[in-house]
Write a protein that holds these residues in place. Structure first.
Motif, PDB file in Angstrom:
ATOM      1  N   PHE A 176       0.831  -1.208   0.000  1.00  0.00           N
ATOM      2  CA  PHE A 176       0.000   0.000   0.000  1.00  0.00           C
ATOM      3  C   PHE A 176       0.866   1.260   0.000  1.00  0.00           C
ATOM      4  CE2 PHE A 176      -3.584  -2.630   1.843  1.00  0.00           C
ATOM      5  CZ  PHE A 176      -4.437  -2.440   0.766  1.00  0.00           C
ATOM      6  N   ALA A 177       1.941   1.234   0.792  1.00  0.00           N
ATOM      7  CA  ALA A 177       2.843   2.395   0.823  1.00  0.00           C
ATOM      8  C   ALA A 177       3.440   2.657  -0.555  1.00  0.00           C
ATOM      9  CB  ALA A 177       3.951   2.163   1.849  1.00  0.00           C
ATOM     10  N   ARG A 178       3.776   1.575  -1.263  1.00  0.00           N
ATOM     11  CA  ARG A 178       4.344   1.693  -2.614  1.00  0.00           C
ATOM     12  C   ARG A 178       3.303   2.195  -3.608  1.00  0.00           C
ATOM     13  NH1 ARG A 178       6.003   2.316  -6.884  1.00  0.00           N
ATOM     14  NH2 ARG A 178       7.666   1.256  -8.040  1.00  0.00           N
ATOM     15  N   LEU A 179       2.045   1.753  -3.472  1.00  0.00           N
ATOM     16  CA  LEU A 179       0.980   2.214  -4.366  1.00  0.00           C
ATOM     17  C   LEU A 179       0.708   3.709  -4.195  1.00  0.00           C
ATOM     18  CD1 LEU A 179      -1.580  -0.736  -4.033  1.00  0.00           C
ATOM     19  CD2 LEU A 179      -0.368  -0.076  -6.119  1.00  0.00           C
ATOM     20  N   LEU A 180       0.816   4.194  -2.962  1.00  0.00           N
ATOM     21  CA  LEU A 180       0.541   5.599  -2.681  1.00  0.00           C
ATOM     22  C   LEU A 180       1.699   6.521  -3.050  1.00  0.00           C
ATOM     23  CD1 LEU A 180      -1.204   5.157   0.790  1.00  0.00           C
ATOM     24  CD2 LEU A 180      -2.250   6.192  -1.228  1.00  0.00           C
ATOM     25  N   LEU A 181       2.904   5.972  -3.140  1.00  0.00           N
ATOM     26  CA  LEU A 181       4.102   6.790  -3.321  1.00  0.00           C
ATOM     27  C   LEU A 181       4.040   7.739  -4.520  1.00  0.00           C
ATOM     28  CD1 LEU A 181       6.933   7.381  -2.197  1.00  0.00           C
ATOM     29  CD2 LEU A 181       7.807   5.542  -3.655  1.00  0.00           C
ATOM     30  N   PRO A 182       3.559   7.325  -5.708  1.00  0.00           N
ATOM     31  CA  PRO A 182       3.536   8.255  -6.849  1.00  0.00           C
ATOM     32  C   PRO A 182       2.481   9.355  -6.717  1.00  0.00           C
ATOM     33  CG  PRO A 182       3.414   5.945  -7.569  1.00  0.00           C
ATOM     34  CD  PRO A 182       3.128   5.968  -6.109  1.00  0.00           C
ATOM     35  N   HIS A 183       1.534   9.215  -5.793  1.00  0.00           N
ATOM     36  CA  HIS A 183       0.387  10.118  -5.717  1.00  0.00           C
ATOM     37  C   HIS A 183       0.504  11.176  -4.625  1.00  0.00           C
ATOM     38  CE1 HIS A 183      -1.947   7.575  -8.491  1.00  0.00           C
ATOM     39  NE2 HIS A 183      -1.411   6.552  -7.843  1.00  0.00           N
ATOM     40  N   ILE A 184       1.193  10.870  -3.548  1.00  0.00           N
ATOM     41  CA  ILE A 184       1.198  11.759  -2.397  1.00  0.00           C
ATOM     42  C   ILE A 184       2.458  11.507  -1.575  1.00  0.00           C
ATOM     43  CG2 ILE A 184      -0.123  10.105  -1.006  1.00  0.00           C
ATOM     44  CD1 ILE A 184      -1.550  12.470   0.314  1.00  0.00           C
TER      45      ILE A 184
ATOM     46  N   VAL B 118       5.594   6.778   9.580  1.00  0.00           N
ATOM     47  CA  VAL B 118       6.225   7.699   8.634  1.00  0.00           C
ATOM     48  C   VAL B 118       7.517   7.100   8.083  1.00  0.00           C
ATOM     49  CG1 VAL B 118       7.454   9.888   8.450  1.00  0.00           C
ATOM     50  CG2 VAL B 118       5.207   9.822   9.504  1.00  0.00           C
ATOM     51  N   LEU B 119       8.342   6.524   8.952  1.00  0.00           N
ATOM     52  CA  LEU B 119       9.615   5.952   8.508  1.00  0.00           C
ATOM     53  C   LEU B 119       9.391   4.770   7.561  1.00  0.00           C
ATOM     54  CD1 LEU B 119      11.599   6.073  11.880  1.00  0.00           C
ATOM     55  CD2 LEU B 119      12.038   7.445   9.829  1.00  0.00           C
ATOM     56  N   SER B 120       8.401   3.932   7.858  1.00  0.00           N
ATOM     57  CA  SER B 120       8.130   2.794   6.972  1.00  0.00           C
ATOM     58  C   SER B 120       7.617   3.263   5.614  1.00  0.00           C
ATOM     59  CB  SER B 120       7.147   1.822   7.624  1.00  0.00           C
ATOM     60  OG  SER B 120       5.855   2.392   7.747  1.00  0.00           O
ATOM     61  N   TYR B 121       6.798   4.316   5.600  1.00  0.00           N
ATOM     62  CA  TYR B 121       6.299   4.854   4.338  1.00  0.00           C
ATOM     63  C   TYR B 121       7.423   5.531   3.543  1.00  0.00           C
ATOM     64  CZ  TYR B 121       1.282   4.016   4.830  1.00  0.00           C
ATOM     65  OH  TYR B 121       0.043   3.418   4.898  1.00  0.00           O
ATOM     66  N   LEU B 122       8.341   6.201   4.249  1.00  0.00           N
ATOM     67  CA  LEU B 122       9.468   6.838   3.570  1.00  0.00           C
ATOM     68  C   LEU B 122      10.430   5.805   2.986  1.00  0.00           C
ATOM     69  CD1 LEU B 122      10.302   9.710   6.092  1.00  0.00           C
ATOM     70  CD2 LEU B 122       9.474  10.026   3.751  1.00  0.00           C
ATOM     71  N   SER B 123      10.598   4.693   3.688  1.00  0.00           N
ATOM     72  CA  SER B 123      11.593   3.691   3.292  1.00  0.00           C
ATOM     73  C   SER B 123      11.286   3.074   1.937  1.00  0.00           C
ATOM     74  CB  SER B 123      11.676   2.586   4.351  1.00  0.00           C
ATOM     75  OG  SER B 123      10.500   1.793   4.343  1.00  0.00           O
ATOM     76  N   ILE B 124      10.009   3.019   1.588  1.00  0.00           N
ATOM     77  CA  ILE B 124       9.610   2.288   0.394  1.00  0.00           C
ATOM     78  C   ILE B 124      10.052   3.008  -0.883  1.00  0.00           C
ATOM     79  CG2 ILE B 124       7.329   3.185  -0.244  1.00  0.00           C
ATOM     80  CD1 ILE B 124       8.307  -0.482   0.515  1.00  0.00           C
ATOM     81  N   ALA B 125      10.513   4.248  -0.754  1.00  0.00           N
ATOM     82  CA  ALA B 125      11.074   4.946  -1.912  1.00  0.00           C
ATOM     83  C   ALA B 125      12.469   4.423  -2.245  1.00  0.00           C
ATOM     84  CB  ALA B 125      11.129   6.448  -1.649  1.00  0.00           C
ATOM     85  N   TYR B 126      13.089   3.680  -1.330  1.00  0.00           N
ATOM     86  CA  TYR B 126      14.469   3.227  -1.504  1.00  0.00           C
ATOM     87  C   TYR B 126      14.617   1.709  -1.568  1.00  0.00           C
ATOM     88  CZ  TYR B 126      15.050   7.964   0.319  1.00  0.00           C
ATOM     89  OH  TYR B 126      14.953   9.323   0.532  1.00  0.00           O
TER      90      TYR B 126
ATOM     91  N   THR C 267      -6.449   9.393  -5.452  1.00  0.00           N
ATOM     92  CA  THR C 267      -5.640   9.204  -4.245  1.00  0.00           C
ATOM     93  C   THR C 267      -6.524   8.936  -3.039  1.00  0.00           C
ATOM     94  OG1 THR C 267      -3.987  10.713  -5.172  1.00  0.00           O
ATOM     95  CG2 THR C 267      -3.803  10.200  -2.828  1.00  0.00           C
ATOM     96  N   TRP C 268      -7.693   9.627  -2.984  1.00  0.00           N
ATOM     97  CA  TRP C 268      -8.626   9.393  -1.878  1.00  0.00           C
ATOM     98  C   TRP C 268      -9.088   7.939  -1.848  1.00  0.00           C
ATOM     99  CZ3 TRP C 268      -9.161  11.341   2.537  1.00  0.00           C
ATOM    100  CH2 TRP C 268      -9.082  12.716   2.772  1.00  0.00           C
ATOM    101  N   LEU C 269      -9.339   7.362  -3.025  1.00  0.00           N
ATOM    102  CA  LEU C 269      -9.761   5.961  -3.088  1.00  0.00           C
ATOM    103  C   LEU C 269      -8.682   5.035  -2.542  1.00  0.00           C
ATOM    104  CD1 LEU C 269     -11.548   5.801  -6.580  1.00  0.00           C
ATOM    105  CD2 LEU C 269     -12.608   5.705  -4.305  1.00  0.00           C
ATOM    106  N   LEU C 270      -7.426   5.302  -2.918  1.00  0.00           N
ATOM    107  CA  LEU C 270      -6.312   4.503  -2.417  1.00  0.00           C
ATOM    108  C   LEU C 270      -6.144   4.673  -0.908  1.00  0.00           C
ATOM    109  CD1 LEU C 270      -3.585   4.988  -5.186  1.00  0.00           C
ATOM    110  CD2 LEU C 270      -4.696   2.845  -4.536  1.00  0.00           C
ATOM    111  N   LEU C 271      -6.297   5.901  -0.426  1.00  0.00           N
ATOM    112  CA  LEU C 271      -6.166   6.170   1.007  1.00  0.00           C
ATOM    113  C   LEU C 271      -7.274   5.473   1.791  1.00  0.00           C
ATOM    114  CD1 LEU C 271      -5.304   9.979   0.864  1.00  0.00           C
ATOM    115  CD2 LEU C 271      -3.776   8.169   1.661  1.00  0.00           C
ATOM    116  N   LEU C 272      -8.491   5.529   1.262  1.00  0.00           N
ATOM    117  CA  LEU C 272      -9.618   4.872   1.931  1.00  0.00           C
ATOM    118  C   LEU C 272      -9.409   3.357   1.991  1.00  0.00           C
ATOM    119  CD1 LEU C 272     -12.436   5.098   3.197  1.00  0.00           C
ATOM    120  CD2 LEU C 272     -13.394   4.960   0.894  1.00  0.00           C
TER     121      LEU C 272
END
Length: 295
Positions: free
Chosen positions: A34-42, A93-101, A218-223
């Motif tokens: 999910f973190a990876r799916l959201l990365l390009p959007h927000i 936050v750290l886990s969501y940030l990590s998925i960019a790397y 993005t709202w759909l993905l967040l929900l």
């Protein structure tokens, strides 16, 4: 003298229990997906806030409809909720940030080091004792984490370090919860845990200048993420924890990185390299030994 033999049979679990655990394995493996799916959007900090805010609204709304939302509990245990809220917010936050790397499969394997952090917190804070088998398992898991993390000058190293720090914060929150949450009703605990986490995530997002109103997609993905990755995932986690012994519960959850690797390959075409697979195998083997020794 007549000899009496007592036969101790293994616990028998129902088909419903295994069905719930199968569902938990699926949703638990999708945290980094999910973190990876959201990365390009927000931005990851903002997505973490919106995901937890959605989950908070759902759980607190449910508690209010049942007439079980007791604000005096939050006031009475303010510092407890503030402490775990900060730790969970920082971990998220750290886990969501990590998925960019780092790819989601490797991240999921590395995230299992939380068992080792919990073990060490038990030793140094709760004054528990380690067996030789537990020490061996911890050393093996740390070796695996080092194998994944040590990439001089590479982005993989930064992503791995973010996950390890995130995992440590979550393990510290778990130790605090184990020590001081026994007297708190579960629905009160879950609702205010989410609320305080969302408050800290809001300040993180605003402070970093990353808070932006999402678009419709993005709202759909967040929900979807808030509902599945937080509300359903944690509900299944606590439900299955009541049905299975803790050692078996933890060992079976070690299968979630396998599902995460398969989902990452199917959705993003990303697969861990040989080094990440070897390191991940060492991490999972070490965690299995630690839990085996607990039994």
């Amino acid at each position: 003298m007549q000899q009496i033999t007592v036969k101790i049979s293994a616990p028998v679990f129902s088909g419903r229990a295994y069905a719930l655990f199968a569902a938990l394995l699926v949703v638990d493996s999708f945290h980094y997906i999910f973190a990876r799916l959201l990365l390009p959007h927000i931005h990851p900090t903002a997505s973490a806030f919106f995901v937890l805010a959605i989950a908070t609204a759902q759980v607190m709304g449910y508690a209010a409809l049942r007439g079980e939302l007791r604000w005096r509990v939050a006031l009475r245990h303010f510092w407890f909720f503030a402490s775990i809220g900060f730790l969970i917010a920082a971990s998220t936050v750290l886990s969501y940030l990590s998925i960019a790397y780092i790819d989601p499969g490797t991240a999921s394997m590395l995230g299992k080091t939380g068992v080792v952090f919990s073990l060490l917190l038990g030793v140094f804070w709760l004054r528990e004792h380690l067996s030789r088998m537990q020490v061996a398992g911890a050393v093996l898991a740390v070796t695996g984490a080092f194998t994944i993390s040590y990439y001089p000058g590479a982005v993989m190293q930064w992503g791995a370090l973010l996950i390890l720090l995130s995992t440590f914060f979550y393990a510290l929150h778990t130790a605090i919860v184990k020590r001081w949450s026994d007297t708190i009703n579960f629905l009160d605990f879950f609702a205010f845990r989410l609320l305080f986490t969302s408050i800290f995530l809001f300040f993180f997002a605003v402070g970093g200048g990353h808070l932006r109103w999402p678009d419709a997609m993005t709202w759909l993905l967040l929900l979807l993420t808030g509902t599945v990755d937080v509300v359903i995932s944690r509900a299944l986690y606590y439900q299955t924890l009541r049905l299975f012994p803790m050692s078996i519960h933890t060992i079976i959850l070690m299968l979630s990185p396998v599902a995460a690797i398969a989902a990452s390959l199917a959705l993003f075409g990303e697969f861990p390299g040989a080094r990440e697979l070897v390191g991940g195998a060492l991490v999972l083997a070490g965690v299995w030994i630690v839990n085996r020794a607990r039994r």
